[in-house]
Design a protein around this motif. Structure first.
Motif, PDB file in Angstrom:
ATOM      1  N   GLN A 177       0.816  -1.204   0.000  1.00  0.00           N
ATOM      2  CA  GLN A 177       0.000   0.000   0.000  1.00  0.00           C
ATOM      3  C   GLN A 177       0.857   1.266   0.000  1.00  0.00           C
ATOM      4  O   GLN A 177       0.328   2.372   0.097  1.00  0.00           O
ATOM      5  CB  GLN A 177      -0.925  -0.011   1.225  1.00  0.00           C
ATOM      6  CG  GLN A 177      -1.939  -1.144   1.190  1.00  0.00           C
ATOM      7  CD  GLN A 177      -2.853  -1.154   2.393  1.00  0.00           C
ATOM      8  OE1 GLN A 177      -2.488  -0.679   3.466  1.00  0.00           O
ATOM      9  NE2 GLN A 177      -4.040  -1.694   2.229  1.00  0.00           N
ATOM     10  N   ARG A 178       2.153   1.094  -0.135  1.00  0.00           N
ATOM     11  CA  ARG A 178       3.079   2.227  -0.135  1.00  0.00           C
ATOM     12  C   ARG A 178       3.312   2.678  -1.585  1.00  0.00           C
ATOM     13  O   ARG A 178       4.195   2.191  -2.269  1.00  0.00           O
ATOM     14  CB  ARG A 178       4.392   1.843   0.536  1.00  0.00           C
ATOM     15  CG  ARG A 178       4.250   1.417   1.986  1.00  0.00           C
ATOM     16  CD  ARG A 178       5.556   0.874   2.524  1.00  0.00           C
ATOM     17  NE  ARG A 178       6.648   1.838   2.366  1.00  0.00           N
ATOM     18  CZ  ARG A 178       7.902   1.506   2.109  1.00  0.00           C
ATOM     19  NH1 ARG A 178       8.236   0.229   1.949  1.00  0.00           N
ATOM     20  NH2 ARG A 178       8.823   2.434   2.003  1.00  0.00           N
ATOM     21  N   LEU A 179       2.456   3.596  -2.042  1.00  0.00           N
ATOM     22  CA  LEU A 179       2.558   4.109  -3.399  1.00  0.00           C
ATOM     23  C   LEU A 179       2.709   5.620  -3.375  1.00  0.00           C
ATOM     24  O   LEU A 179       2.119   6.302  -2.535  1.00  0.00           O
ATOM     25  CB  LEU A 179       1.330   3.719  -4.221  1.00  0.00           C
ATOM     26  CG  LEU A 179       1.184   2.208  -4.461  1.00  0.00           C
ATOM     27  CD1 LEU A 179      -0.067   1.692  -3.801  1.00  0.00           C
ATOM     28  CD2 LEU A 179       1.181   1.904  -5.942  1.00  0.00           C
ATOM     29  N   SER A 180       3.499   6.137  -4.297  1.00  0.00           N
ATOM     30  CA  SER A 180       3.729   7.573  -4.401  1.00  0.00           C
ATOM     31  C   SER A 180       3.438   8.041  -5.820  1.00  0.00           C
ATOM     32  O   SER A 180       3.614   7.290  -6.789  1.00  0.00           O
ATOM     33  CB  SER A 180       5.192   7.915  -4.064  1.00  0.00           C
ATOM     34  OG  SER A 180       5.512   7.534  -2.746  1.00  0.00           O
ATOM     35  N   LEU A 181       2.992   9.280  -5.923  1.00  0.00           N
ATOM     36  CA  LEU A 181       2.742   9.867  -7.230  1.00  0.00           C
ATOM     37  C   LEU A 181       4.061   9.946  -8.002  1.00  0.00           C
ATOM     38  O   LEU A 181       5.066  10.431  -7.487  1.00  0.00           O
ATOM     39  CB  LEU A 181       2.148  11.265  -7.052  1.00  0.00           C
ATOM     40  CG  LEU A 181       1.518  11.926  -8.278  1.00  0.00           C
ATOM     41  CD1 LEU A 181       0.381  11.090  -8.835  1.00  0.00           C
ATOM     42  CD2 LEU A 181       1.036  13.320  -7.906  1.00  0.00           C
ATOM     43  N   TYR A 182       4.049   9.467  -9.239  1.00  0.00           N
ATOM     44  CA  TYR A 182       5.280   9.394 -10.039  1.00  0.00           C
ATOM     45  C   TYR A 182       5.278  10.377 -11.208  1.00  0.00           C
ATOM     46  O   TYR A 182       6.264  11.052 -11.469  1.00  0.00           O
ATOM     47  CB  TYR A 182       5.460   7.971 -10.559  1.00  0.00           C
ATOM     48  CG  TYR A 182       6.795   7.713 -11.212  1.00  0.00           C
ATOM     49  CD1 TYR A 182       7.956   7.640 -10.438  1.00  0.00           C
ATOM     50  CD2 TYR A 182       6.911   7.518 -12.591  1.00  0.00           C
ATOM     51  CE1 TYR A 182       9.192   7.392 -11.020  1.00  0.00           C
ATOM     52  CE2 TYR A 182       8.145   7.266 -13.176  1.00  0.00           C
ATOM     53  CZ  TYR A 182       9.276   7.203 -12.394  1.00  0.00           C
ATOM     54  OH  TYR A 182      10.494   6.958 -12.972  1.00  0.00           O
ATOM     55  N   HIS A 183       4.139  10.468 -11.901  1.00  0.00           N
ATOM     56  CA  HIS A 183       4.073  11.334 -13.084  1.00  0.00           C
ATOM     57  C   HIS A 183       2.607  11.576 -13.433  1.00  0.00           C
ATOM     58  O   HIS A 183       1.724  10.787 -13.077  1.00  0.00           O
ATOM     59  CB  HIS A 183       4.785  10.674 -14.274  1.00  0.00           C
ATOM     60  CG  HIS A 183       4.766  11.497 -15.518  1.00  0.00           C
ATOM     61  ND1 HIS A 183       5.462  12.673 -15.645  1.00  0.00           N
ATOM     62  CD2 HIS A 183       4.100  11.325 -16.692  1.00  0.00           C
ATOM     63  CE1 HIS A 183       5.249  13.185 -16.846  1.00  0.00           C
ATOM     64  NE2 HIS A 183       4.424  12.383 -17.501  1.00  0.00           N
ATOM     65  N   GLN A 184       2.369  12.689 -14.127  1.00  0.00           N
ATOM     66  CA  GLN A 184       1.032  12.991 -14.640  1.00  0.00           C
ATOM     67  C   GLN A 184       1.200  13.664 -15.997  1.00  0.00           C
ATOM     68  O   GLN A 184       2.030  14.556 -16.167  1.00  0.00           O
ATOM     69  CB  GLN A 184       0.285  13.921 -13.693  1.00  0.00           C
ATOM     70  CG  GLN A 184      -1.100  14.320 -14.190  1.00  0.00           C
ATOM     71  CD  GLN A 184      -1.858  15.143 -13.169  1.00  0.00           C
ATOM     72  OE1 GLN A 184      -1.755  14.897 -11.967  1.00  0.00           O
ATOM     73  NE2 GLN A 184      -2.611  16.139 -13.633  1.00  0.00           N
ATOM     74  N   ASP A 185       0.424  13.184 -16.982  1.00  0.00           N
ATOM     75  CA  ASP A 185       0.445  13.832 -18.290  1.00  0.00           C
ATOM     76  C   ASP A 185      -0.973  14.282 -18.629  1.00  0.00           C
ATOM     77  O   ASP A 185      -1.839  14.346 -17.753  1.00  0.00           O
ATOM     78  CB  ASP A 185       1.045  12.908 -19.362  1.00  0.00           C
ATOM     79  CG  ASP A 185       0.306  11.581 -19.495  1.00  0.00           C
ATOM     80  OD1 ASP A 185      -0.918  11.548 -19.222  1.00  0.00           O
ATOM     81  OD2 ASP A 185       0.942  10.583 -19.879  1.00  0.00           O
ATOM     82  N   SER A 186      -1.229  14.576 -19.874  1.00  0.00           N
ATOM     83  CA  SER A 186      -2.533  15.119 -20.253  1.00  0.00           C
ATOM     84  C   SER A 186      -3.637  14.078 -20.248  1.00  0.00           C
ATOM     85  O   SER A 186      -4.819  14.427 -20.348  1.00  0.00           O
ATOM     86  CB  SER A 186      -2.446  15.750 -21.654  1.00  0.00           C
ATOM     87  OG  SER A 186      -2.085  14.765 -22.613  1.00  0.00           O
TER      88      SER A 186
END
Length: 238
Positions: A29-38
């Motif tokens: 359950q240890r997840l982190s935001l990595y990237h966001q695109d359109s």
């Protein structure tokens, strides 16, 4: 693998998606935001380093198959055969014919299976959309290939474990998928533009699998990894 939220590209502030409840590969359950695109948001698992797209951004089965139907992967295409030789050649170096193999995720034109058959191997086929006969998943094989398929899996934990159970002791599981290198590279990576690609492996992820299975992994090409199943298998949890 770096997972700093500050490095995320906020090119589409209107996109919203909570973190997945758990990693689709290791269950952490240890997840982190990595990237966001359109189009999508990507999270990275801090345990196994798998980068994953949350379920709200997955295509429906019908839309997914429509994408695959547009692929032109003909078994007689010399360029496609050269591409698949990245997996064919290292497997042939380790497993001699006549031996039995499974081409998992073979697509509508199972070119790699044909190449193995031409070299004297006995091949079975499985593909969720084109060759969905699950009886082939009840047998054991000397080797299993999964070329350009891992990145499409919605439940990689279940599928990979199922394939591992289908592999004979001493057998080889060969996977071909492009790897995550860094966040900076990921931001402009063409591999993320395919809407059917929902998980992305790195060397760290492959190493996690190696520890999980207690099996050596050999990186024979920047896109190819071979797992060798021990003759006396011991299951690990990490």
């Amino acid at each position: 693998m770096p997972n700093s939220v500050s490095a995320v590209t906020h090119s589409a502030a209107t996109l919203h998606s909570p973190a997945p409840d758990a990693c689709t590969l290791c269950g952490s359950q240890r997840l982190s935001l990595y990237h966001q695109d359109s189009r999508r948001i990507y999270w990275v698992c801090e345990t196994c380093s798998l980068v994953q797209v949350p379920k709200p951004f997955w295509l429906s089965a019908a839309a997914e198959k429509k994408e695959y139907d547009q692929h032109d992967n003909r078994p007689d295409d010399p360029g496609y055969r050269r591409f698949l030789s990245r997996t064919l050649n290292p497997v042939r170096e380790r497993v001699a014919p006549p031996a039995s193999g499974l081409d998992f995720g073979c697509g509508p034109g199972p070119a790699l299976a044909r190449m193995f058959e031409e070299a004297g191997y006995d091949m079975a086929l499985y593909d969720l959309f084109y060759y969905p006969d699950e009886s082939v998943l009840t047998r054991e094989y000397d080797f299993i290939t999964a070329t350009e398929v891992l990145e499409h899996l919605h439940d990689p934990a279940a599928w990979l474990q199922r394939l591992w159970q289908c592999l004979k002791p001493g057998g080889v599981l060969a996977v071909q998928t492009k790897r995550v290198v860094s966040q900076a590279h990921f931001a402009g990576w063409h591999y993320t533009r395919d809407p059917t690609h929902v998980i992305f492996f790195s060397i760290a992820t492959l190493q996690w699998l190696s520890r999980r299975w207690q099996a050596p992994v050999r990186l024979t090409h920047p896109d190819v990894a071979l797992f060798e199943k021990p003759h006396k298998q011991q299951m690990g949890d990490k």
